[in-house]
Write a protein that holds these residues in place. Structure first.
Motif, PDB file in Angstrom:
ATOM      1  N   GLN A 153     -65.748  95.221  18.805  1.00  0.00           N
ATOM      2  CA  GLN A 153     -64.345  94.669  19.358  1.00  0.00           C
ATOM      3  C   GLN A 153     -64.999  94.192  20.782  1.00  0.00           C
ATOM      4  O   GLN A 153     -65.414  94.258  21.520  1.00  0.00           O
ATOM      5  CB  GLN A 153     -62.972  95.605  19.140  1.00  0.00           C
ATOM      6  N   SER A 154     -63.975  92.662  20.883  1.00  0.00           N
ATOM      7  CA  SER A 154     -64.828  91.934  21.559  1.00  0.00           C
ATOM      8  C   SER A 154     -65.188  92.457  23.299  1.00  0.00           C
ATOM      9  O   SER A 154     -65.580  91.952  23.613  1.00  0.00           O
ATOM     10  CB  SER A 154     -64.102  90.219  21.563  1.00  0.00           C
ATOM     11  N   SER A 155     -63.546  93.109  23.544  1.00  0.00           N
ATOM     12  CA  SER A 155     -63.055  93.178  24.625  1.00  0.00           C
ATOM     13  C   SER A 155     -62.631  95.160  24.491  1.00  0.00           C
ATOM     14  O   SER A 155     -62.456  95.084  24.028  1.00  0.00           O
ATOM     15  CB  SER A 155     -62.607  91.942  24.965  1.00  0.00           C
ATOM     16  N   ARG A 156     -63.230  96.053  25.631  1.00  0.00           N
ATOM     17  CA  ARG A 156     -62.932  97.390  25.838  1.00  0.00           C
ATOM     18  C   ARG A 156     -61.883  97.354  26.718  1.00  0.00           C
ATOM     19  O   ARG A 156     -60.564  97.951  26.138  1.00  0.00           O
ATOM     20  CB  ARG A 156     -63.544  97.805  26.607  1.00  0.00           C
ATOM     21  N   SER A 210     -50.965  98.497  25.030  1.00  0.00           N
ATOM     22  CA  SER A 210     -50.988  99.020  23.956  1.00  0.00           C
ATOM     23  C   SER A 210     -52.976  99.242  23.643  1.00  0.00           C
ATOM     24  O   SER A 210     -53.560  97.853  24.514  1.00  0.00           O
ATOM     25  CB  SER A 210     -50.588  98.719  22.201  1.00  0.00           C
ATOM     26  N   MET A 211     -53.632  99.973  22.915  1.00  0.00           N
ATOM     27  CA  MET A 211     -54.691 100.215  22.464  1.00  0.00           C
ATOM     28  C   MET A 211     -54.786  99.508  21.576  1.00  0.00           C
ATOM     29  O   MET A 211     -53.583  99.667  19.883  1.00  0.00           O
ATOM     30  CB  MET A 211     -55.611 101.792  22.304  1.00  0.00           C
ATOM     31  N   TYR A 212     -55.251  98.511  20.967  1.00  0.00           N
ATOM     32  CA  TYR A 212     -56.152  97.860  19.790  1.00  0.00           C
ATOM     33  C   TYR A 212     -56.887  99.087  18.580  1.00  0.00           C
ATOM     34  O   TYR A 212     -57.836  98.389  19.747  1.00  0.00           O
ATOM     35  CB  TYR A 212     -55.324  96.618  20.162  1.00  0.00           C
ATOM     36  N   GLY A 216     -61.746  99.670  20.064  1.00  0.00           N
ATOM     37  CA  GLY A 216     -60.385  99.990  20.390  1.00  0.00           C
ATOM     38  C   GLY A 216     -60.881  98.892  22.248  1.00  0.00           C
ATOM     39  O   GLY A 216     -61.757  98.664  22.809  1.00  0.00           O
ATOM     40  N   THR A 217     -58.972  97.826  21.710  1.00  0.00           N
ATOM     41  CA  THR A 217     -59.210  97.426  23.282  1.00  0.00           C
ATOM     42  C   THR A 217     -57.851  97.432  23.746  1.00  0.00           C
ATOM     43  O   THR A 217     -57.149  97.544  22.951  1.00  0.00           O
ATOM     44  CB  THR A 217     -59.166  95.690  22.803  1.00  0.00           C
ATOM     45  N   ARG A 218     -58.290  98.038  25.039  1.00  0.00           N
ATOM     46  CA  ARG A 218     -56.960  98.352  25.767  1.00  0.00           C
ATOM     47  C   ARG A 218     -56.255  97.344  26.230  1.00  0.00           C
ATOM     48  O   ARG A 218     -56.727  96.555  27.408  1.00  0.00           O
ATOM     49  CB  ARG A 218     -57.076 100.027  26.694  1.00  0.00           C
ATOM     50  N   LEU A 219     -54.988  97.033  26.188  1.00  0.00           N
ATOM     51  CA  LEU A 219     -54.414  95.511  26.092  1.00  0.00           C
ATOM     52  C   LEU A 219     -53.378  95.822  27.361  1.00  0.00           C
ATOM     53  O   LEU A 219     -52.455  96.672  26.738  1.00  0.00           O
ATOM     54  CB  LEU A 219     -54.005  94.757  25.117  1.00  0.00           C
ATOM     55  N   THR A 220     -53.953  94.811  28.725  1.00  0.00           N
ATOM     56  CA  THR A 220     -52.460  95.429  29.873  1.00  0.00           C
ATOM     57  C   THR A 220     -51.802  94.130  29.639  1.00  0.00           C
ATOM     58  O   THR A 220     -52.619  92.958  29.609  1.00  0.00           O
ATOM     59  CB  THR A 220     -52.937  96.073  30.762  1.00  0.00           C
TER      60      THR A 220
END
Lengths: 115, 114
Positions: B6-9, B87-89, B108-112
């Motif tokens: 995934q592109s970003s953590r 969320s975490m994606y 996973g990517t944790r998005l804020t």
């Protein structure tokens, strides 16, 4: 629609002991698959064990085994000789048989293994 | 080994921004999935794809769209990010057919969204 229920949010076990994680599900289907996935802290989710509903024999993978009770719609995971590396979130999941089916996950349980 | 990246953590975006989450798998899998993971709610399916240029809505597609132009890549798009999309994606892939139902997950990517 299928539902998967993991009623225990957290559990703790002493290293080297055995622990059982509970899971129940609801479906009207006869053919399906059940899974336990493990998500260690800050690491990727991985498959622990899989059970085909048409098989009466419970699946086993090394220290991990399941107790599959089809009539009761119960699918518990037993971890024997618990190790510190077993500390993780565990998710129970259901999938209908048939091509391109989706996974339905339970809410997960956090397992901590104490040294 | 199957690898799903995934592109970003970690990602921090502002409300109203357009957000792209990228997922790439290297096992030539036909099936790809996007989930969001929230405490106490488990994993919920947002969208999935069984082939290039195909997409199907999951259980919570509202506010999201997806793109699958190439077999190995599945993108999740938040057209106008909102705070409730923090969320975490998780992205996953699997091979089709009755013999293999294991899904392989990315980190996973944790998005804020602020």
């Amino acid at each position: 629609a299928q539902t998967v229920t993991q009623s225990q949010p957290e559990m703790s076990v002493q290293e080297a002991e055995t622990v059982t994680l509970s899971c129940t599900y609801d479906t009207s289907e006869n053919n399906y698959y059940l899974f336990w996935y493990k998500q260690p802290p800050s690491r990727q989710m991985i498959l622990v064990i899989r059970q085909e509903a048409y098989k009466q024999q419970n699946a086993t993978e090394n220290r991990f085994s399941v107790n599959f009770q089809k009539a009761a719609k119960s699918f518990s995971l037993k971890i024997s000789d618990s190790q510190l590396g077993d500390t993780a979130m565990y998710f129970c999941a259901f999938m209908s048989a048939g091509a391109n089916s989706k996974l339905t996950f339970g809410k997960g349980i956090t397992l901590s293994v104490r040294p | 080994d199957v690898k799903v990246t995934q592109s970003s953590r970690y990602l921090v975006k502002r409300t109203g921004e357009k957000v792209f989450l990228e997922c790439v798998q290297d096992m030539d899998h036909e099936n790809m999935f996007w989930y969001r993971q929230d405490p106490g709610l488990g994993l919920r399916l947002i969208y999935f794809s069984y082939d290039v240029k195909m997409k199907e809505k999951g259980d919570i597609p509202e506010g999201y769209s997806v793109s699958r132009e190439k077999k190995e890549r599945f993108s999740l798009i938040l057209e106008s990010a909102s705070t409730n999309q923090t969320s975490m994606y998780l992205c996953a892939s699997s091979a089709p057919g009755l013999a293999n139902y294991e899904q392989y997950f990315g980190p996973g990517t944790r998005l804020t969204v602020t």
